[in-house]
Scaffold this motif. Structure first.
Motif, PDB file in Angstrom:
ATOM      1  N   GLY A   1       2.003  17.356  -4.080  1.00  0.00           N
ATOM      2  CA  GLY A   1       0.706  17.557  -4.705  1.00  0.00           C
ATOM      3  C   GLY A   1       0.310  16.461  -5.671  1.00  0.00           C
ATOM      4  O   GLY A   1      -0.814  16.446  -6.186  1.00  0.00           O
ATOM      5  N   ASP A   2       1.225  15.516  -5.968  1.00  0.00           N
ATOM      6  CA  ASP A   2       0.858  14.397  -6.820  1.00  0.00           C
ATOM      7  C   ASP A   2      -0.045  13.449  -6.031  1.00  0.00           C
ATOM      8  O   ASP A   2      -0.066  13.457  -4.801  1.00  0.00           O
ATOM      9  CB  ASP A   2       2.098  13.669  -7.337  1.00  0.00           C
ATOM     10  CG  ASP A   2       3.103  13.327  -6.235  1.00  0.00           C
ATOM     11  OD1 ASP A   2       3.073  13.971  -5.167  1.00  0.00           O
ATOM     12  OD2 ASP A   2       3.917  12.413  -6.442  1.00  0.00           O
ATOM     13  N   SER A   3      -0.806  12.620  -6.740  1.00  0.00           N
ATOM     14  CA  SER A   3      -1.747  11.736  -6.053  1.00  0.00           C
ATOM     15  C   SER A   3      -1.969  10.484  -6.881  1.00  0.00           C
ATOM     16  O   SER A   3      -1.705  10.451  -8.093  1.00  0.00           O
ATOM     17  CB  SER A   3      -3.074  12.451  -5.798  1.00  0.00           C
ATOM     18  OG  SER A   3      -3.686  12.816  -7.018  1.00  0.00           O
ATOM     19  N   ARG A   4      -2.460   9.451  -6.216  1.00  0.00           N
ATOM     20  CA  ARG A   4      -2.813   8.190  -6.880  1.00  0.00           C
ATOM     21  C   ARG A   4      -4.084   7.648  -6.224  1.00  0.00           C
ATOM     22  O   ARG A   4      -4.254   7.764  -5.011  1.00  0.00           O
ATOM     23  CB  ARG A   4      -1.694   7.156  -6.746  1.00  0.00           C
ATOM     24  CG  ARG A   4      -0.453   7.500  -7.538  1.00  0.00           C
ATOM     25  CD  ARG A   4       0.789   6.821  -7.000  1.00  0.00           C
ATOM     26  NE  ARG A   4       0.772   5.367  -7.105  1.00  0.00           N
ATOM     27  CZ  ARG A   4       1.770   4.581  -6.665  1.00  0.00           C
ATOM     28  NH1 ARG A   4       2.832   5.132  -6.102  1.00  0.00           N
ATOM     29  NH2 ARG A   4       1.693   3.280  -6.795  1.00  0.00           N
TER      30      ARG A   4
ATOM     31  N   GLY B   1       0.719  12.778  -2.289  1.00  0.00           N
ATOM     32  CA  GLY B   1       2.130  13.081  -2.080  1.00  0.00           C
ATOM     33  C   GLY B   1       2.301  14.515  -1.608  1.00  0.00           C
ATOM     34  O   GLY B   1       1.467  15.381  -1.913  1.00  0.00           O
TER      35      GLY B   1
ATOM     36  N   ARG C   1      11.190   7.376  -6.323  1.00  0.00           N
ATOM     37  CA  ARG C   1      10.181   8.329  -5.867  1.00  0.00           C
ATOM     38  C   ARG C   1      10.549   9.763  -6.225  1.00  0.00           C
ATOM     39  O   ARG C   1       9.735  10.512  -6.747  1.00  0.00           O
ATOM     40  CB  ARG C   1       9.985   8.187  -4.348  1.00  0.00           C
ATOM     41  CG  ARG C   1       9.210   9.326  -3.677  1.00  0.00           C
ATOM     42  CD  ARG C   1       7.790   9.383  -4.168  1.00  0.00           C
ATOM     43  NE  ARG C   1       7.044  10.510  -3.581  1.00  0.00           N
ATOM     44  CZ  ARG C   1       6.274  11.321  -4.272  1.00  0.00           C
ATOM     45  NH1 ARG C   1       6.122  11.175  -5.578  1.00  0.00           N
ATOM     46  NH2 ARG C   1       5.617  12.296  -3.670  1.00  0.00           N
ATOM     47  N   THR C   2      11.782  10.166  -5.931  1.00  0.00           N
ATOM     48  CA  THR C   2      12.164  11.569  -6.104  1.00  0.00           C
ATOM     49  C   THR C   2      12.990  11.829  -7.358  1.00  0.00           C
ATOM     50  O   THR C   2      13.108  12.968  -7.784  1.00  0.00           O
ATOM     51  CB  THR C   2      12.972  12.049  -4.893  1.00  0.00           C
ATOM     52  OG1 THR C   2      14.194  11.294  -4.813  1.00  0.00           O
ATOM     53  CG2 THR C   2      12.184  11.872  -3.598  1.00  0.00           C
TER      54      THR C   2
END
Length: 627
Positions: free
Chosen positions: A101-104, A98, A218-219
């Protein structure tokens, strides 16, 4: 003919390590030419078919083809379930990053379960075989999941790029006859949360036939709510991860994807299942020389055909591990792409020339801060790449060791049609080289690219307007597909794409490609990026007007740039005017809006600017040209 840039003479032989281990060998061209249907049958056999086909190709209804007639398969099963069944459930399907900085990390088993839940949710909402679903999402995993869930239940999807306006979205929803819309509260772009739900609300306000709007959180933005709105996490997460898929006819519609023209209603390009999946899977395997352990990154948005074919269906059909990134290349800093490549060990990068030129403008120092040694192959897509950008890409990003596959194809072709094969084809900077095995292309005497034989991933029509399909693509050269692009062949038979036909200028009776003039301008050390248009001229018919962005602190001088083009291409290509601008008008997907530049050059009122990243750019350009 205009003199060619010196870089055209440079040739790069296939790298020995690629030649020895290439997925596709030189003999593929001869085999495909001798037996095209047999060749495509070989490629189709790489997929899982529940029912074999009766005939490889039925061309009796030309120009609408039936490929693998009678065969039955499920696209989602081919992209997910079969890999889990083969023991690859723990393999990473998607490394998602993302912008904040977020991730999956999503494995193939995770993806199967999430696609099954989403498919069950859609069925619960009344979606069945043949019903259309509109998808208007940012670059988040739910976009891929939603597409595959639709494919799993036989509901054709129409993905609308998240940068389009409410009006554009409404037109596409209405034209496709979608009854369900999947969206998000918003997404992140350029360091900020941008709302999406308000555009959907406005789009569906006058469309009572839309029964449900499924919203991904999402936000966390505040979101207006209506009786047809449902949260994704409440509906989808509550479903079972078990779903029994159905096999569909090879010609069952898979998706409708709208293409925008400078005039007229957008065209809903229809693609079906068996032929499309065959060619996207084959070309992804062949053109990118995909190997076990590769990490593939196609930087395109899923709202465009490149995202459909080389972020969703092609890579996943091949069981690839890939990267998916939400944001822009300069958020939170201009090294973001290179940071991601270093972190995830990306081995194959597929990007647009616009992005490559932007990185050139930012300078070599930025990518040099990162370890890009994992890269082994680079790809280019979306428009002809000028030789200077090609060389920079190869040297600065690829370390002079990575082959470049410069690919030509279109929404209408569904998959890559013209490209080098790594390890097989000698490359020339700026040339897409030759048609792939199984593809037949030619250049007419008037300099137009045509396709002379049917191919599996070809469009089956324009949704709701077959007359327009015939008129647009098949009437100009009967029996041949008119691509709408100019092209030429060199002495080696290589194809040089010259851009859209409306990007080929007629100056004093001479056809001059905007691409060649742009390449000449960018070859000047003071120019980072250029866009050229043909403006109406009472004397010459059209005159060349150029817009350039300076490189670094350089101050390009107009007369020097005009003379530079004349030296490179001949006096006939000398621009009438060169305007130095701080930025070019680009859509949120990174494409330069040359029609707006043409509006300015011809002193017309500007057309629609709603898809631009920054509409104020046009004010600066207009003032500069007239002031």
């Amino acid at each position: 003919m205009l003199a060619n840039l010196l870089q055209e003479e440079r040739r790069f032989a296939p790298a020995p390590d690629f030649a020895a281990n290439a997925n596709v060998k030189q003999d593929a061209y001869a085999r495909a030419e001798a037996d095209p249907e047999g060749f495509w049958a070989e490629q189709a056999a790489r997929l899982h078919w529940d029912t074999p086909w009766n005939a490889v190709l039925d061309w009796s209804g030309a120009p609408v083809a039936r490929w693998f007639d009678g065969g039955r398969l499920n696209a989602a099963v081919n992209c997910v379930d079969r890999h889990v069944a083969a023991g690859h459930g723990d393999r990473v399907a998607i490394h998602w990053v993302g912008e904040p900085g977020d991730s999956r990390t999503i494995t193939y088993r995770d993806l199967r379960d999430q696609v099954s839940r989403a498919a069950n949710a859609l069925v619960e909402l009344g979606v069945g075989k043949g019903d259309r679903v509109a998808i208007y999402l940012p670059m988040i995993p739910e976009a891929v999941i939603a597409m595959l869930a639709c494919a799993r239940i036989g509901a054709p999807h129409t993905v609308v790029f998240g940068g389009f306006s409410a009006e554009a979205l409404a037109g596409r929803i209405q034209d496709a006859g979608a009854r369900v819309v999947i969206t998000a509260d918003g997404g992140y772009r350029k360091g900020a949360a941008h709302a999406l739900k308000p555009a959907v609300d406005a789009a569906v306000a006058g469309l009572p036939e839309v029964r449900h709007v499924l919203v991904v959180r999402r936000t966390g933005q505040e979101t207006a709510w209506t009786e047809r709105d449902l949260w994704w996490h409440e509906v989808v997460d509550a479903q079972s991860a078990e779903h029994e898929p159905e096999a569909f006819d090879a010609e069952h519609p898979l998706f409708i994807l709208y293409t925008s023209g400078t005039t007229g209603k957008p065209k809903g390009i229809l693609h079906t299942t068996g032929g499309y999946l065959t060619q996207t899977a084959y070309t992804h395997h062949a053109v990118f020389d995909l190997k076990d352990g590769d990490v593939f990154w196609c930087t395109a948005d899923v709202g465009w055909v490149t995202g459909h074919s080389y972020l969703v269906y092609g890579p996943l059909a091949n069981g690839a591990t890939q990267v998916m990134y939400e944001g822009t290349p300069d958020s939170p800093h201009q090294g973001r792409w290179w940071e991601i490549i270093e972190k995830y060990g990306v081995t194959i990068l597929y990007a647009a020339p616009t992005a490559i030129r932007m990185f050139m403008k930012w300078g070599d120092d930025i990518p040099k801060k990162y370890d890009l040694s994992s890269l082994r192959l680079l790809g280019s897509v979306g428009e002809p790449i000028n030789p200077e950008a090609w060389m920079w890409y190869r040297g600065t990003i690829g370390g002079d060791r990575c082959p470049i596959v410069d690919t030509w194809w279109q929404t209408e072709t569904g998959a890559i049609m013209v490209s080098p094969l790594p390890g097989v084809t000698a490359t020339k900077p700026g040339s897409a080289t030759r048609p792939l095995p199984g593809v037949a292309a030619d250049v007419t005497e008037s300099g137009y690219l045509v396709l002379t034989r049917p191919w599996p991933s070809m469009a089956r029509g324009i949704w709701g307007d077959m007359e327009r399909f015939h008129e647009t693509y098949w009437s100009r050269f009967p029996g041949r597909y008119f691509a709408g692009d100019g092209a030429r062949r060199d002495e080696d038979g290589y194809l040089w794409l010259l851009g859209r036909v409306d990007d080929v200028m007629l100056v004093s009776g001479h056809n001059i490609s905007t691409t060649e003039v742009e390449s000449a301008l960018v070859s000047h050390p003071a120019v980072a990026e250029a866009a050229v248009v043909g403006a109406a001229d009472p004397v010459t018919g059209q005159a060349i007007v150029a817009f350039v962005i300076p490189r670094g602190d350089a101050v390009p001088e107009e007369q020097e740039l005009r003379a530079h083009v004349a030296r490179a291409l001949g006096a006939i290509a000398r621009p009438r005017q060169v305007l130095v601008v701080p930025e070019l008008p680009k859509t949120r997907s990174g494409k330069i809006m040359r029609r707006l530049l043409k509006d300015v050059a011809e002193d017309r009122a500007l057309g629609d600017v709603t898809t631009l990243t920054d509409s104020t750019v046009m004010d600066l350009i207009s003032k500069g040209l007239r002031g």
